[in-house]
Motif scaffolding. Structure first.
Motif, PDB file in Angstrom:
ATOM      1  N   LEU A 192       0.816  -1.219   0.000  1.00 20.96           N
ATOM      2  CA  LEU A 192       0.000   0.000   0.000  1.00 20.96           C
ATOM      3  C   LEU A 192       0.850   1.271   0.000  1.00 20.96           C
ATOM      4  CD1 LEU A 192      -2.711  -1.167   2.556  1.00 20.96           C
ATOM      5  CD2 LEU A 192      -3.046  -0.758   0.108  1.00 20.96           C
ATOM      6  N   ASP A 225      -0.459   4.164  -2.060  1.00 25.17           N
ATOM      7  CA  ASP A 225      -1.713   4.694  -1.526  1.00 25.17           C
ATOM      8  C   ASP A 225      -1.461   5.562  -0.294  1.00 25.17           C
ATOM      9  OD1 ASP A 225      -3.971   2.860  -2.993  1.00 25.17           O
ATOM     10  OD2 ASP A 225      -2.146   1.736  -2.613  1.00 25.17           O
ATOM     11  N   THR A 262      -3.893  -5.589   0.598  1.00 28.79           N
ATOM     12  CA  THR A 262      -3.620  -4.558  -0.401  1.00 28.79           C
ATOM     13  C   THR A 262      -4.888  -4.217  -1.187  1.00 28.79           C
ATOM     14  OG1 THR A 262      -1.312  -5.250  -0.597  1.00 28.79           O
ATOM     15  CG2 THR A 262      -2.221  -3.964  -2.420  1.00 28.79           C
ATOM     16  N   LEU A 263      -5.613  -5.256  -1.630  1.00 25.75           N
ATOM     17  CA  LEU A 263      -6.874  -5.009  -2.335  1.00 25.75           C
ATOM     18  C   LEU A 263      -7.864  -4.253  -1.454  1.00 25.75           C
ATOM     19  CD1 LEU A 263      -7.411  -8.401  -4.204  1.00 25.75           C
ATOM     20  CD2 LEU A 263      -7.133  -6.147  -5.273  1.00 25.75           C
ATOM     21  N   GLN A 275      -6.770  -0.686  -1.228  1.00 25.64           N
ATOM     22  CA  GLN A 275      -6.972   0.065  -2.463  1.00 25.64           C
ATOM     23  C   GLN A 275      -8.426   0.495  -2.640  1.00 25.64           C
ATOM     24  OE1 GLN A 275      -5.375  -2.644  -5.401  1.00 25.64           O
ATOM     25  NE2 GLN A 275      -3.343  -1.713  -5.350  1.00 25.64           N
ATOM     26  N   TYR A 276      -9.361  -0.352  -2.191  1.00 32.86           N
ATOM     27  CA  TYR A 276     -10.782  -0.067  -2.401  1.00 32.86           C
ATOM     28  C   TYR A 276     -11.439   0.668  -1.234  1.00 32.86           C
ATOM     29  CZ  TYR A 276     -10.842  -2.808  -6.689  1.00 32.86           C
ATOM     30  OH  TYR A 276     -10.614  -3.250  -7.963  1.00 32.86           O
ATOM     31  N   TRP A 301      -6.281   2.670   2.930  1.00 30.60           N
ATOM     32  CA  TRP A 301      -5.201   1.858   3.504  1.00 30.60           C
ATOM     33  C   TRP A 301      -5.429   1.503   4.973  1.00 30.60           C
ATOM     34  CZ3 TRP A 301      -2.576   3.861   7.653  1.00 30.60           C
ATOM     35  CH2 TRP A 301      -2.624   5.249   7.850  1.00 30.60           C
ATOM     36  N   ALA A 333       6.027  -2.417  -5.156  1.00 29.14           N
ATOM     37  CA  ALA A 333       4.869  -1.733  -5.734  1.00 29.14           C
ATOM     38  C   ALA A 333       5.286  -0.590  -6.664  1.00 29.14           C
ATOM     39  CB  ALA A 333       3.945  -1.244  -4.626  1.00 29.14           C
ATOM     40  N   PRO A 391      -2.065  -0.457 -11.111  1.00 30.86           N
ATOM     41  CA  PRO A 391      -2.018  -0.832  -9.692  1.00 30.86           C
ATOM     42  C   PRO A 391      -2.715  -2.154  -9.384  1.00 30.86           C
ATOM     43  CG  PRO A 391      -2.528   1.500  -9.920  1.00 30.86           C
ATOM     44  CD  PRO A 391      -2.589   0.910 -11.305  1.00 30.86           C
ATOM     45  N   GLN A 392      -3.671  -2.558 -10.223  1.00 31.13           N
ATOM     46  CA  GLN A 392      -4.393  -3.813  -9.964  1.00 31.13           C
ATOM     47  C   GLN A 392      -3.482  -5.035 -10.047  1.00 31.13           C
ATOM     48  OE1 GLN A 392      -5.731  -1.261 -11.842  1.00 31.13           O
ATOM     49  NE2 GLN A 392      -7.071  -0.738 -10.108  1.00 31.13           N
TER      50      GLN A 392
END
Length: 394
Positions: free
Chosen positions: A39, A42, A162-163, A166-167, A170, A237, A248-249
């Motif tokens: 992350l 982010d 991490t996913l 991202q959504y 953090w 990253a 980033p995905q």
């Protein structure tokens, strides 16, 4: 006295439940330690910082491990090991939940330091408990199974965190870590035996064992020889974004590839030590140099980067051999020796990102981390060779 306790060995099903409970704690710690790396972009964007500045939070966690591992191992030497595991995991849960609500970058750094305090002592005591429950020639395998939670965190925990980050931001990743740590508390309370007959440690004897030169040589191998893995992984990253030029995905897939390598390396490291003893450390260090150099070329394309970072992940094979090595040569101080091994590995976790950040800030490029990592692995190999030549090295 060796780490092996005098009481009869428990049934295999009891050992399996105990190992699984402590491995969940390893999973929580691995996810909490490495989530910040996935992350990094982010966090940098959210707090208006550069990626190398976010690297300071990684180093703060690592320094927390360095301070906390020997300190908490000594302070808790007279407690039952089960009780120490519970206290350490409770502190880990609180540290990560506090991280999730850090009001500023300064607060983030402070709470990462606090989160790191119980890390080494937890792994150290879990290693002592696991190795005391199996036959003498199966100790490295038992430690590797407890450490499997750490490598599963690289494969599953870190990509999921991490996913999530991202959504949902953090901070949500550290809430997840806190919840996993609380689940570990319940399982350790239920399944780890409370052995009132266990030999309590004497803090004075634990400290005296650290006058042995071979102890410090083993710790130096971990602190320097392992820094390359963290040097590369900490900046994975931004390397994927700036060098491989993927979206980033794809970052969670890079983290998962690293995790696959970590699982392979973890299991291989335990088997290597059970077969080759201290010689396994030298083989892993030579392998580390090769894969770190390969990564510098592999980062240009996605398929080769996934292969390269997976190979870098196999460097975790160094962990179990050095863990058992320290517990053997510092047999009067099993808890402190095992905890100090993780302090040394987290010195590597502080050293690697720092050296990598210096090189990147100096304009040497993101892939310079591979060259720096190979140099630290070479230094680790030289220390290993010196340890082999010293009295007591074999």
């Amino acid at each position: 006295m060796s780490v092996q306790e005098l009481a009869p060995l428990p049934h295999k099903s009891t050992v399996a439940k105990m190992e699984a409970s402590m491995a969940l704690g390893s999973f929580a710690i691995g996810t909490g330690e490495f989530a910040i790396m996935g992350l990094m972009p982010d966090i940098a964007s959210n707090l208006q910082l550069s990626e190398p500045q976010v690297g300071h939070a990684i180093s703060a966690y690592a320094l927390g491990v360095v301070v906390g591992a020997p300190t908490l191992a000594i302070l808790g030497a007279r407690l039952l090991r089960k009780h120490m595991l519970l206290l350490l995991m409770a502190l880990y849960a609180l540290g990560n939940l506090a991280t999730a609500f850090a009001p500023s970058f300064g607060g983030l750094v402070a709470f990462r330091f606090i989160s790191g305090l119980p890390h080494g002592a937890y792994f150290g005591i879990a290693a002592v408990v696991a190795s005391s429950m199996v036959a003498n020639n199966q100790r490295a395998g038992a430690v590797a199974r407890v450490m499997l939670g750490l490598t599963l965190a690289m494969l599953l925990g870190n990509p999921v965190a991490t996913l999530l980050g991202q959504y949902f931001g953090w901070r949500s990743a550290f809430v997840l870590v806190g919840i996993i740590a609380l689940c570990t508390l319940a399982l350790v309370w239920r399944f780890v035996p409370q052995r009132h007959d266990e030999v309590r440690s004497d803090p004075r004897k634990e400290l005296q064992a650290f006058t042995l030169p071979q102890v410090w040589m083993a710790l130096a191998i971990a602190a320097i020889g392992f820094a390359g893995m963290f040097c590369v992984f900490s900046y994975l990253a931004p390397t994927m974004l700036q060098v491989t030029r993927v979206s980033p995905q794809w970052i969670p897939f890079g983290l998962a590839a690293f995790g696959v390598g970590g699982i392979v390396g973890n299991l291989a490291g335990g088997k290597l030590f059970d077969r080759l003893q201290f010689r396994a450390v030298g083989l892993v260090l030579m392998w580390s140099m090769a894969v770190l150099l390969f990564f510098t070329f592999a980062a240009q394309a996605l398929w080769s980067l996934l292969l390269g970072i997976g190979l870098v992940g196999t460097m975790i094979a160094l962990a179990a051999p050095l863990q058992i090595r320290l517990m053997d040569i510092a047999h009067e101080a099993p808890s402190l020796a095992a905890a100090s091994n993780h302090a040394a590995f987290n010195l590597a976790n502080a050293l690697g990102p720092w050296l990598g950040g210096l090189a990147i800030s100096a304009g040497m490029g993101w892939t310079s981390t591979g060259y720096i990592g190979a140099a630290t692995a070479l230094l680790g190999l030289l220390i290993y060779l010196a340890a082999r030549r010293m009295k007591g090295g074999h």
